[in-house]
Design a protein around this motif. Sequence first.
Motif: not given
Length: 211
Positions: A1-8, A89-92, A96-102, A143-152
């Motif tokens: 599980m990931f957050t979509g907050l890219v580390e680099g 993602l570590k359990a503790d 900061g982003g959202h639940f991302v499975t990869g 591309d792994g970056v957690s983002l908010t959709l503006v319009d769809v």
Amino acid sequence: MFTGLVEGTGLVADLQPEGDHALRLCIDVSGVFDEPGSLGESVALNGCCLTVVAADRRIWQFQAGSETLSRTNLGTLSRGDRINLERALKADARLGGHFVTGHIDGAAEIARIDHEGEWVHMRFLVSPELSRLMIPKGSVAIDGVSLTLVDVAETEFSVALIPHTLAVTTLGLRRVGDRVNIETDMLGKYVLKLMQGTQTHLLSLPGTPNV
């Protein structure tokens, strides 16, 4: 599980074909991760969850099979390309982003890039199968970056990118026509499946009219 907050962003150091349908990716993680990778751990590369199969302090290696290469943009990488990296993602840890499975659902194409000062608005072309799982102000991983959709809309969507995101991810390097990995919000997938199951059940009940 990931957050979509890219580390680099890592650097593609080498790409080694393995048979006719697989690829070994050798990624230089210098400056992103300070310690050697652990064999078997999960890392998101451009949002795609892959397993570390070999590692030292600089080069981490991953294997991608035919399914991964057909669904993602990993098969289009070249030596010297930048790639988004995030460890699992570590359990503790803070979410900061959202639940991302990869697990990448498909690809989108960048249709338009508009600059608004230091901000960028990007519009993407996408299949209806993916857009039906998106809602305005909902979450998406690009591309792994957690983002908010503006319009769809049925075949497109847009996001707004702040200067920090442009600076620390590969989205700041993207151009019109580029193909990006898309993972829709997992909550939307579960809701859709439950709704489809409910509809199928109702239609199977005696006396229920076909609609």
